[in-house]
Design an enzyme around this catalytic site. Structure first.
Site, PDB file in Angstrom:
ATOM      1  N   SER A 139       3.710 -24.585 -43.059  1.00 61.13           N
ATOM      2  CA  SER A 139       2.522 -24.160 -43.784  1.00 61.13           C
ATOM      3  C   SER A 139       2.835 -24.157 -45.266  1.00 61.13           C
ATOM      4  O   SER A 139       4.000 -24.000 -45.661  1.00 61.13           O
ATOM      5  CB  SER A 139       2.122 -22.745 -43.339  1.00 61.13           C
ATOM      6  OG  SER A 139       1.151 -22.192 -44.202  1.00 61.13           O
ATOM      7  N   TYR A 152       3.529 -13.804 -41.565  1.00 60.42           N
ATOM      8  CA  TYR A 152       3.337 -15.241 -41.398  1.00 60.42           C
ATOM      9  C   TYR A 152       4.172 -16.014 -42.421  1.00 60.42           C
ATOM     10  O   TYR A 152       4.817 -17.013 -42.077  1.00 60.42           O
ATOM     11  CB  TYR A 152       1.861 -15.587 -41.551  1.00 60.42           C
ATOM     12  CG  TYR A 152       1.523 -17.020 -41.235  1.00 60.42           C
ATOM     13  CD1 TYR A 152       1.420 -17.451 -39.911  1.00 60.42           C
ATOM     14  CD2 TYR A 152       1.297 -17.953 -42.233  1.00 60.42           C
ATOM     15  CE1 TYR A 152       1.106 -18.758 -39.598  1.00 60.42           C
ATOM     16  CE2 TYR A 152       0.990 -19.273 -41.942  1.00 60.42           C
ATOM     17  CZ  TYR A 152       0.892 -19.665 -40.628  1.00 60.42           C
ATOM     18  OH  TYR A 152       0.588 -20.973 -40.318  1.00 60.42           O
ATOM     19  N   LYS A 156       7.160 -18.773 -41.530  1.00 60.23           N
ATOM     20  CA  LYS A 156       7.124 -20.180 -41.920  1.00 60.23           C
ATOM     21  C   LYS A 156       8.246 -20.535 -42.896  1.00 60.23           C
ATOM     22  O   LYS A 156       8.748 -21.670 -42.884  1.00 60.23           O
ATOM     23  CB  LYS A 156       5.753 -20.538 -42.500  1.00 60.23           C
ATOM     24  CG  LYS A 156       4.634 -20.485 -41.465  1.00 60.23           C
ATOM     25  CD  LYS A 156       4.889 -21.438 -40.289  1.00 60.23           C
ATOM     26  CE  LYS A 156       3.737 -21.468 -39.309  1.00 60.23           C
ATOM     27  NZ  LYS A 156       3.961 -22.413 -38.175  1.00 60.23           N
TER      28      LYS A 156
END
Length: 236
Positions: A139, A152, A156
């Protein structure tokens, strides 16, 4: 290897919806046998019916290393050694400061987004065809941190570092196999994006439009890139 032959299999995790389901349909339409997994049995039944014969769509939890190992063995037995593996399964929680993020949400994020890449790498890298590519879906938030999405972002960033490390291992121990991290690029209107950007997600292209570009990119451009590269899918 400049591209993946249409007779070779493609492995994708997280195919019950979003990017994974769109990629599975696109690769199947291009003539590739698809091995896909997710946890939603009903969604997988629908996908299986859409794809038709010649594919392997199974209920498998990517956080369960033994289950992924069994799935990998079955994939190779039924579809042959994959030339492309896409570790796509992902999880994101609504935006919140880290002190309002529950331990359960943080752990689920890490388990799905990081452990899920590890289990696929562990099971599939030694089974891949020479010239094959392992793709970890990353991402932009795995390269530029995003406040209120700390879990998150952490997951990532971990995916990016993990992919570079396994790329070194593959280069040394699995000649002809490469590993790269790929950012979907620019945002895609999925349920995951709606979870974290509820007021913005409809501004982005849908998974089907994205997959039209992404499948070609993964098949034909990514195999030409350096081992361990951090890449971004071009916008549709």
């Amino acid at each position: 290897m400049d591209s993946v032959s249409t007779s070779t299999s493609v492995v994708i995790s997280g195919v019950s919806r979003g990017l994974g389901a769109a990629l599975a349909r696109r690769f199947a339409a291009l003539g590739h046998p698809v091995a896909g997994c997710a946890r939603d049995r009903e969604a997988l039944d629908r996908l299986r019916a859409d794809l038709g014969e010649g594919h392997l769509i199974t209920v498998t939890d990517v956080t369960d290393a033994d289950a992924v190992e069994r799935w990998a063995g079955e994939t190779v037995r039924r579809l042959g050694a994959p030339a492309l593996v896409v570790a796509n399964a992902g999880y994101i929680s609504p935006q919140a400061p880290v002190w309002e993020t529950s331990p359960a949400d943080f752990r689920t994020t890490v388990d799905v987004n990081v452990v899920g890449v590890y289990t696929l790498a562990r099971a599939f890298l030694p089974r891949m065809a020479t010239g094959g590519t392992f793709v970890a879906v990353s991402s932009g938030w795995g390269r530029n941190p995003r406040g209120r999405l700390a879990a998150y972002t952490a997951s990532k960033f971990a995916v990016e570092g993990f992919t570079r490390a396994i790329a070194q291992e593959a280069e040394e121990l699995l000649p002809g196999v490469t590993a790269v991290a790929v950012d979907p690029g620019g945002g895609v209107d999925t349920a995951m994006l709606a979870t974290c950007l509820p007021d913005e997600h409809t501004e982005y292209p849908g998974p089907e439009a994205w997959a039209q570009v992404a499948a070609d990119y993964l098949l034909h451009q990514v195999p030409k890139e350096p081992n361990g590269a951090s890449l971004t899918v071009p916008g549709p």
